[in-house]
Design a protein around this motif. Structure first.
Motif, PDB file in Angstrom:
ATOM      1  N   VAL A  49       0.941  -1.171   0.138  1.00 52.78           N
ATOM      2  CA  VAL A  49      -0.135   0.094  -0.101  1.00 52.78           C
ATOM      3  C   VAL A  49       0.606   1.313  -0.163  1.00 52.78           C
ATOM      4  CG1 VAL A  49      -1.529   1.412   1.366  1.00 52.78           C
ATOM      5  CG2 VAL A  49      -2.001  -0.993   1.062  1.00 52.78           C
ATOM      6  N   ARG A  50       1.894   1.197   0.765  1.00 55.11           N
ATOM      7  CA  ARG A  50       2.714   2.523   0.934  1.00 55.11           C
ATOM      8  C   ARG A  50       3.423   2.754  -0.388  1.00 55.11           C
ATOM      9  NH1 ARG A  50       1.983  -0.598   4.993  1.00 55.11           N
ATOM     10  NH2 ARG A  50       1.600   0.529   7.099  1.00 55.11           N
ATOM     11  N   PRO A  51       4.137   1.849  -1.118  1.00 53.27           N
ATOM     12  CA  PRO A  51       4.361   2.007  -2.419  1.00 53.27           C
ATOM     13  C   PRO A  51       3.370   2.603  -3.446  1.00 53.27           C
ATOM     14  CG  PRO A  51       5.416   0.030  -1.970  1.00 53.27           C
ATOM     15  CD  PRO A  51       4.522   0.714  -0.928  1.00 53.27           C
ATOM     16  N   ALA A  52       2.409   1.981  -3.328  1.00 55.70           N
ATOM     17  CA  ALA A  52       1.105   2.192  -4.447  1.00 55.70           C
ATOM     18  C   ALA A  52       0.788   4.056  -3.934  1.00 55.70           C
ATOM     19  CB  ALA A  52      -0.093   1.214  -4.104  1.00 55.70           C
ATOM     20  N   LEU A  53       0.782   4.049  -2.817  1.00 53.91           N
ATOM     21  CA  LEU A  53       0.341   5.550  -2.529  1.00 53.91           C
ATOM     22  C   LEU A  53       1.476   6.490  -2.829  1.00 53.91           C
ATOM     23  CD1 LEU A  53      -0.754   5.326   1.326  1.00 53.91           C
ATOM     24  CD2 LEU A  53      -2.058   6.084  -0.659  1.00 53.91           C
ATOM     25  N   ALA A  54       2.801   6.349  -3.276  1.00 50.25           N
ATOM     26  CA  ALA A  54       3.761   7.099  -3.588  1.00 50.25           C
ATOM     27  C   ALA A  54       3.583   7.123  -5.191  1.00 50.25           C
ATOM     28  CB  ALA A  54       5.131   6.560  -3.184  1.00 50.25           C
ATOM     29  N   GLY A 196       0.965   5.786  10.928  1.00 51.32           N
ATOM     30  CA  GLY A 196       0.888   6.999  10.260  1.00 51.32           C
ATOM     31  C   GLY A 196       1.902   7.485   9.487  1.00 51.32           C
ATOM     32  N   ALA A 197       2.950   7.771  10.269  1.00 57.01           N
ATOM     33  CA  ALA A 197       4.237   8.435   9.788  1.00 57.01           C
ATOM     34  C   ALA A 197       4.837   7.948   8.580  1.00 57.01           C
ATOM     35  CB  ALA A 197       5.307   8.486  10.859  1.00 57.01           C
ATOM     36  N   MET A 198       4.924   6.655   8.284  1.00 59.54           N
ATOM     37  CA  MET A 198       5.269   5.835   7.017  1.00 59.54           C
ATOM     38  C   MET A 198       4.315   6.114   6.159  1.00 59.54           C
ATOM     39  SD  MET A 198       8.313   5.305   7.610  1.00 59.54           S
ATOM     40  CE  MET A 198       8.674   4.663   5.955  1.00 59.54           C
ATOM     41  N   ILE A 199       2.745   6.107   6.353  1.00 61.94           N
ATOM     42  CA  ILE A 199       1.908   6.269   5.078  1.00 61.94           C
ATOM     43  C   ILE A 199       1.960   7.907   4.753  1.00 61.94           C
ATOM     44  CG2 ILE A 199      -0.426   6.297   4.947  1.00 61.94           C
ATOM     45  CD1 ILE A 199      -0.931   3.928   6.591  1.00 61.94           C
TER      46      ILE A 199
END
Length: 313
Positions: A49-54, A196-199
């Motif tokens: 999810v995190r890479p997808a958000l970036a 939250g910080a990493m998202i």
């Protein structure tokens, strides 16, 4: 109106990130136990999810999403390191992660610690010196900004502090009982750091890589803050009602360890309502950014926000 195919979108981005991560580790001897342990956890699947958000953020701003791929890979490596260490006996003591044995169960506790250390360190190496597998990447000045932002999100005032607060709350629950007035405020603080910080920095990294202006950074920052907290609320809910076979990890462990969670403080139904409100606030923040092209291109960000509270793993 055609419904956005989030499943297909996430699948394509997951393959993109997985291929890049595979290329990153192709420079190492795969027979080394350290490399095997690092890739055991990194390539075990996961939602990415995190890479997808970036990538989605860069795309929404009209940039080539591949410009955010180095940061996406670095963030996923840091996220995986945090999971490896979270699972250790001295922390959550879990046996299963992403449907496979946790790193310390597959190898050893010492190897798992070093695998996490290796992933964290190498994440910044690929940001500082992008490899040939990254066809496009930000210039050196932007990459330095990314190093600063991501290290801050992962470090002493970010994710690591959140992990510390979470551990302290578990070990000393009598210091802040779940029915105390400050319990919800403290829990939000824990998870704005821990999850939250990493998202938030995932979204920020996509925006910074794309050269976003301050108005975009502000709107996207509010969006990310809200979905970051919603993600953790949903994690807490799934620990109560989720299916371990679908999640790839055990359920019910929060209650077993007497952890401070949103369902423990708010109750299950109110926690669900709270997560829905956070996503509504996130979507409102996206609407506040007035660029016409952004509104058209931000559909993946909107779909990811909805997915966060509708997922089953």
């Amino acid at each position: 109106m055609k419904t956005f195919d989030l499943s297909g979108y996430l699948s394509r981005n997951r393959k993109l990130v997985d291929n890049a991560l595979t290329s990153v580790f192709d420079e190492f001897d795969r027979q080394r136990e350290l490399v095997q342990a690092m890739t055991h956890s990194l390539m075990a699947g996961g939602k990415r999810v995190r890479p997808a958000l970036a990538l989605a953020t860069a795309d929404a701003l009209g940039a080539d999403p591949l410009i955010a791929l180095p940061a996406s890979c670095a963030i996923e490596m840091i996220h995986t390191y945090s999971l490896i260490h979270d699972d250790l006996p001295g922390m959550d003591d879990d046996d299963l992660r992403r449907g496979v044995p946790t790193c310390h169960k597959q190898f050893s506790e010492a190897t798992a610690i070093l695998a996490g250390d290796g992933l964290l360190t190498h994440a910044f190496h690929i940001l500082a010196a992008p490899m040939p597998c990254f066809k496009v990447f930000p210039d050196a000045e932007t990459r330095l900004i990314l190093v600063e932002k991501i290290s801050a999100a992962a470090g002493v005032n970010g994710m690591v502090e959140g992990q510390m607060l979470d551990m302290q709350a578990e070990k000393n629950p009598e210091n802040l009982p779940s029915d105390s007035p400050g319990a919800l405020t403290h829990l939000k603080k824990i998870h704005r750091h821990k999850t939250g910080a990493m998202i938030e920095v995932s979204v920020a990294s996509g925006a910074i890589s794309a050269g976003a202006d301050q108005d975009a950074l502000n709107a996207l920052g509010t969006y990310a803050q809200n979905i970051g907290l919603a993600f953790q609320v949903m994690d807490d809910i799934l620990n109560v009602i989720g299916d371990p076979k679908i999640m790839g990890k055990a359920a019910g462990t929060d209650a077993l360890h007497d952890k401070m969670t949103f369902p423990a403080i708010l109750g299950l139904e109110e926690s669900k309502a709270f997560s829905r409100q956070l996503v509504a606030d996130a979507l409102e923040a996206l609407d506040s950014y007035g660029e016409k092209e952004f509104k058209k291109n931000s559909e993946p960000l909107r779909a990811i926000a909805a997915y966060i509270i509708n997922r089953n793993r």
